[in-house]
Design a protein around this motif. Structure first.
Motif, mmCIF file in Angstrom:
data_model
loop_
_atom_site.group_PDB
_atom_site.id
_atom_site.type_symbol
_atom_site.label_atom_id
_atom_site.label_comp_id
_atom_site.label_asym_id
_atom_site.label_seq_id
_atom_site.Cartn_x
_atom_site.Cartn_y
_atom_site.Cartn_z
ATOM 1 N N ARG A 16 -12.651 -2.975 25.344
ATOM 2 C CA ARG A 16 -12.535 -2.381 23.915
ATOM 3 C C ARG A 16 -11.107 -1.888 23.832
ATOM 4 O O ARG A 16 -10.496 -2.164 22.728
ATOM 5 C CB ARG A 16 -13.219 -1.030 23.762
ATOM 6 N N LEU A 47 -14.426 10.802 29.671
ATOM 7 C CA LEU A 47 -14.556 9.809 28.430
ATOM 8 C C LEU A 47 -13.843 10.358 27.213
ATOM 9 O O LEU A 47 -13.436 9.778 26.530
ATOM 10 C CB LEU A 47 -16.004 9.426 28.563
ATOM 11 N N SER A 48 -14.404 11.677 27.004
ATOM 12 C CA SER A 48 -14.060 12.308 25.657
ATOM 13 C C SER A 48 -12.621 12.379 25.569
ATOM 14 O O SER A 48 -11.877 12.452 24.498
ATOM 15 C CB SER A 48 -14.663 13.703 25.518
ATOM 16 N N TYR A 93 -14.987 0.074 28.344
ATOM 17 C CA TYR A 93 -13.827 0.579 27.941
ATOM 18 C C TYR A 93 -12.523 -0.323 28.122
ATOM 19 O O TYR A 93 -11.865 -0.349 27.003
ATOM 20 C CB TYR A 93 -13.567 1.749 29.080
ATOM 21 N N ASP A 117 -22.651 1.992 29.576
ATOM 22 C CA ASP A 117 -22.258 1.805 28.197
ATOM 23 C C ASP A 117 -20.947 1.883 27.892
ATOM 24 O O ASP A 117 -20.070 0.886 27.789
ATOM 25 C CB ASP A 117 -23.233 2.357 27.138
ATOM 26 N N ASP A 118 -20.498 3.107 27.873
ATOM 27 C CA ASP A 118 -19.152 3.519 27.280
ATOM 28 C C ASP A 118 -18.183 3.005 28.484
ATOM 29 O O ASP A 118 -17.245 2.325 28.199
ATOM 30 C CB ASP A 118 -19.204 5.094 27.259
ATOM 31 N N TRP A 119 -18.076 3.638 29.652
ATOM 32 C CA TRP A 119 -17.123 3.145 30.613
ATOM 33 C C TRP A 119 -17.128 1.522 31.185
ATOM 34 O O TRP A 119 -16.130 0.923 31.041
ATOM 35 C CB TRP A 119 -17.233 3.911 31.954
ATOM 36 N N ARG A 162 -11.057 9.014 24.807
ATOM 37 C CA ARG A 162 -11.844 8.223 24.097
ATOM 38 C C ARG A 162 -10.791 7.479 23.106
ATOM 39 O O ARG A 162 -9.703 7.616 22.854
ATOM 40 C CB ARG A 162 -12.291 9.049 22.926
ATOM 41 N N GLU A 189 -11.176 4.002 17.243
ATOM 42 C CA GLU A 189 -12.055 2.882 16.521
ATOM 43 C C GLU A 189 -11.366 1.918 15.867
ATOM 44 O O GLU A 189 -10.450 1.978 15.327
ATOM 45 C CB GLU A 189 -13.102 3.669 15.655
ATOM 46 N N VAL A 239 -23.604 6.675 30.184
ATOM 47 C CA VAL A 239 -22.129 6.894 29.870
ATOM 48 C C VAL A 239 -21.252 5.812 30.669
ATOM 49 O O VAL A 239 -20.466 5.119 30.313
ATOM 50 C CB VAL A 239 -21.560 8.133 30.184
#
Length: 144
Positions: free
Chosen positions: A23, A137-138, A20, A15-17, A141, A144, A12
């Motif tokens: 994105r 993160l959730s 962020y 990859d995700d943070w 979010r 998309e 997390v």
């Protein structure tokens, strides 16, 4: 009991943070404004400053859990805490806050990597990472 592995926390964070901000910047200006309004923040720096502040609290709590099994984290007025985090960063531009966000994210990656795997058997530690890294993160979010 919640199960969260060291690798999941790293995924997390790495990859995700890690993606962020990029994105967010990939959203249209209208989508950026709409997202920030839905989140209750005027600018990206405000959102990131509150995430940084919670990550700092979470790191401190994990350190306490590891040295003091009786540790009880302080209770926070979440709205007041968030407002204070935003106020502290109000004079900073997005670039400075993004740099601070990235430094804290990288610090957490290295911190989590250095933790012995057995630490993730401590439910308090798991809950803290679940709340501050995964759950946060959730809550924020990106569309998309």
């Amino acid at each position: 009991m919640s199960v969260l592995t060291q690798q999941e926390v790293l995924n997390v964070l790495q990859d995700d943070w890690a993606t962020y901000v990029g994105r967010f910047r990939g959203l249209t200006p209208e989508a950026q404004s709409s997202f920030l309004a839905e989140q209750g923040y005027a600018r990206l720096a405000d959102l990131l400053s509150h995430i940084i502040a919670w990550w700092e609290v979470g790191h401190t709590a994990v350190e306490e859990y590891l040295t003091n099994p009786q540790f009880q984290p302080p209770q926070y007025d979440v709205d007041a805490f968030n407002a204070e985090a935003v106020a502290r960063a109000s004079a900073l531009d997005d670039g400075h806050v993004i740099e601070s966000f990235e430094k804290m994210r990288v610090f957490l990656v290295e911190y989590v990597k250095a933790l012995p795997a057995v630490v993730f058997e401590n439910q308090q530690v798991v809950n803290q990472f679940n709340m501050d890294v995964v759950g946060h993160l959730s809550e924020h979010r990106l569309p998309e």
